[in-house]
Design an enzyme around this catalytic site. Structure first.
Site, PDB file in Angstrom:
ATOM      1  N   TYR A 269       0.965  -1.276  -0.038  1.00  0.00           N
ATOM      2  CA  TYR A 269      -0.055   0.027   0.043  1.00  0.00           C
ATOM      3  C   TYR A 269       0.880   1.195  -0.095  1.00  0.00           C
ATOM      4  O   TYR A 269       1.850   1.463   1.065  1.00  0.00           O
ATOM      5  CB  TYR A 269      -0.791   0.009   1.241  1.00  0.00           C
ATOM      6  CG  TYR A 269      -1.875  -1.079   1.423  1.00  0.00           C
ATOM      7  CD1 TYR A 269      -3.229  -1.236   0.857  1.00  0.00           C
ATOM      8  CD2 TYR A 269      -1.379  -2.424   1.971  1.00  0.00           C
ATOM      9  CE1 TYR A 269      -3.905  -2.270   0.874  1.00  0.00           C
ATOM     10  CE2 TYR A 269      -2.306  -3.249   2.093  1.00  0.00           C
ATOM     11  CZ  TYR A 269      -3.413  -3.341   1.595  1.00  0.00           C
ATOM     12  OH  TYR A 269      -4.287  -4.224   1.520  1.00  0.00           O
ATOM     13  N   HIS A 280      -6.703   0.217  -2.356  1.00  0.00           N
ATOM     14  CA  HIS A 280      -6.423  -0.924  -3.133  1.00  0.00           C
ATOM     15  C   HIS A 280      -4.941  -1.128  -3.082  1.00  0.00           C
ATOM     16  O   HIS A 280      -4.233  -0.210  -3.065  1.00  0.00           O
ATOM     17  CB  HIS A 280      -6.896  -0.762  -4.474  1.00  0.00           C
ATOM     18  CG  HIS A 280      -6.643  -2.148  -5.380  1.00  0.00           C
ATOM     19  ND1 HIS A 280      -7.497  -2.897  -5.332  1.00  0.00           N
ATOM     20  CD2 HIS A 280      -5.635  -2.076  -6.388  1.00  0.00           C
ATOM     21  CE1 HIS A 280      -6.782  -3.955  -6.299  1.00  0.00           C
ATOM     22  NE2 HIS A 280      -6.040  -3.399  -6.770  1.00  0.00           N
ATOM     23  N   LYS A 311      -3.321  -5.896  -9.601  1.00  0.00           N
ATOM     24  CA  LYS A 311      -2.071  -5.542  -9.253  1.00  0.00           C
ATOM     25  C   LYS A 311      -1.136  -5.985 -10.028  1.00  0.00           C
ATOM     26  O   LYS A 311      -1.148  -6.367 -11.094  1.00  0.00           O
ATOM     27  CB  LYS A 311      -1.791  -6.327  -7.715  1.00  0.00           C
ATOM     28  CG  LYS A 311      -3.220  -6.009  -6.870  1.00  0.00           C
ATOM     29  CD  LYS A 311      -2.872  -6.781  -5.654  1.00  0.00           C
ATOM     30  CE  LYS A 311      -4.191  -6.952  -4.571  1.00  0.00           C
ATOM     31  NZ  LYS A 311      -4.672  -5.878  -4.538  1.00  0.00           N
TER      32      LYS A 311
END
Lengths: 333, 333
Positions: A269, A280, A311
């Site tokens: 993060y 997210h 991702k």
């Protein structure tokens, strides 16, 4: 037009240059004649543009020159509308099998769309050698293209840390019985022992605890050996590599949390303001030793999973305390 | 109420039975008294339902009895509304850490919802030992539940096969230059060398070719060693394991194709009528030796990926020519 195999070059007599280089980007010109790499000659044979090389048709030529993998990728890229040159015609250096030009462009221009390396799915790929697009040919001759990049590893998740928090080493984790609230809530270390009680005790992984201990935030019971020693007991050298990556991420103000549910080492993060309101996570990080050699199938697995959860797959190559970053993603040329 | 630790049992004097067993499903009754496993006592201490065990509070008890992992899973399942018993109270056999009852039910009933095994993410799991739900506790103490099942491996993809098709071994693949059309179109072997020409040459993987050679469908050039030998050269023992699985799938009328793009060995199609009109492939298959030990993180990776692409993750455990099947999927109790 005569085509003759001379070592690892196929020589086309004139007017090969005009027909195949000027108009369609094959080979390297030599006055009116043209030098072709075997893979280029194979493609011209396959298409029927030349009939034979020293009497060999496409089948015999492929069996003789052993350029099957390169041929499959070369053909696929041509089918997709690209002109491309074998790396040797462009002095592209080791590891670059093809220089691929932008659509509509060719070897007479200066622009390059991809520098590409061809890999069979059974080959190993040295982690530190990856710096161009990979074209992986699987056992059924399907091709997976993997783009390579250097990810931006930086964030804004910086917080002041307290000191002298007492921690108890329990098996392969550490419990902080009375932590300051912000350690979890704001800095996102550990997780509450009781999910409903964010102000109560928090459990930290050995990595989180080891990093906090380095920073003099956490100290564990005197009767226990250090946290790092416990980490090495349960993970060996891997613990040191993971700690180096954890530390580097935190120093860049990025919060790493376990990537277990995604089968990786960390999810990260970049901009945590509060553990209650996480965005997210951007990256999945797999930690490997700098000397690691990837099996292409493992790369396909990681990249596919990361793509599915929106991702970016990042590999952290660790040499001592030095970390290099590499991101891979699926690419459709 | 006195609670005393006697070996690995915590004994609660009466009226422990009524309060904790009859009403809330803890322990094993012994007249009015109650025997608790350490993990049950830890949970009662954590909740404040008992004050201490031999003077130990929750923290000291956890440090003394070393039941942290079990406690995390026990607590999580209680929080989710289940009553559960340690396997020992139910003679549940090795490997069963908890017997979990249906919601609303308890140890006084006969119904069981899950037989559960607790695993730390750093432990290895013997492939042949998996026959109950896994509760994997990761390094940050989050729990991933994996349900285990025996998948149905059968299909309707049966076709008549031709014989004496000539194949050329090229590196680690086989090209059939003039195959009968149905070999690809209907039976879904190989893939066209030229994607636009489904009636032309097809490329087969070594596995496809080896299986077709076993069935006397394909023969390769006399000057080459057999296909299986080539497979062993490039993959070692793994080739034999994968061929055993390929063969078993085909014998059950299921079509295996490479799972490379998903990082697995195969994706499978149970009901192929035509290669032009394939349905969704149902399973991803990873082939392992029967003696294999899984790292929980690898299981998490495979299961997560399969879930994301709406397939079931199947592990094929191979011992010689024998194959056992195991499917794993994420489970939310």
């Amino acid at each position: 037009m005569d085509a003759t195999l001379d070592g690892d070059v196929v020589r086309l007599s004139g007017p090969g240059r005009e027909q195949f280089y000027d108009n369609r980007g094959y080979g390297r010109p030599d006055d009116d004649a043209l030098d072709l790499a075997p893979v280029e000659a194979a493609h011209l044979l396959f298409r029927g543009d030349i009939e034979n090389v020293d009497g060999m048709d496409f089948r015999s030529f492929l069996a003789t020159t052993d350029c099957t993998l390169d041929f499959l990728v070369y053909k696929d890229l041509r089918d997709r509308g690209f002109y491309l040159s074998p790396g040797r015609w462009r002095d592209a250096g080791d590891g670059v099998d093809f220089v691929v030009y932008p659509r509509g462009d060719g070897p007479w221009g200066d622009d390059v769309e991809y520098r590409m390396r061809v890999v069979g799915e059974r080959e190993r790929i040295a982690a530190t050698s990856i710096d161009e697009t990979l074209a992986v040919v699987d056992e059924e001759s399907e091709i997976t293209y993997l783009g390579v990049d250097t990810p931006d590893i930086s964030g804004t998740s910086d917080t002041d840390l307290p000191s002298d928090v007492y921690g108890a080493l329990l098996a392969d984790r550490v419990v902080l019985w009375d932590p300051p609230t912000d350690l979890y809530r704001q800095a996102f270390y550990g997780r509450p022992l009781d999910g409903r009680e964010v102000d109560g005790p928090i459990q930290c992984s050995l990595l989180e605890a080891a990093y906090l201990a380095e920073r003099d935030v956490v100290r564990v019971d005197a009767e226990h050996a250090g946290i790092v020693e416990r980490g090495r007991e349960v993970e060996g050298d891997r613990f040191d590599r993971r700690l180096a990556v954890y530390r580097t991420l935190r120093e860049r103000d990025v919060v790493p949390k376990t990537g277990f549910k995604f089968g990786s080492d960390f999810r990260t993060y970049a901009d945590v303001e509060s553990a209650d309101d996480l965005g997210h996570s951007e990256h999945l990080v797999r930690v490997v030793a700098a000397g690691h050699e990837f099996a292409p199938r493992d790369l396909a697995l990681d990249v596919r999973l990361a793509h599915g959860v929106r991702k970016t797959m990042v590999f952290a190559l660790v040499d001592g305390s030095e970390v290099e970053w590499l991101s891979l993603s699926r690419l459709t040329p």
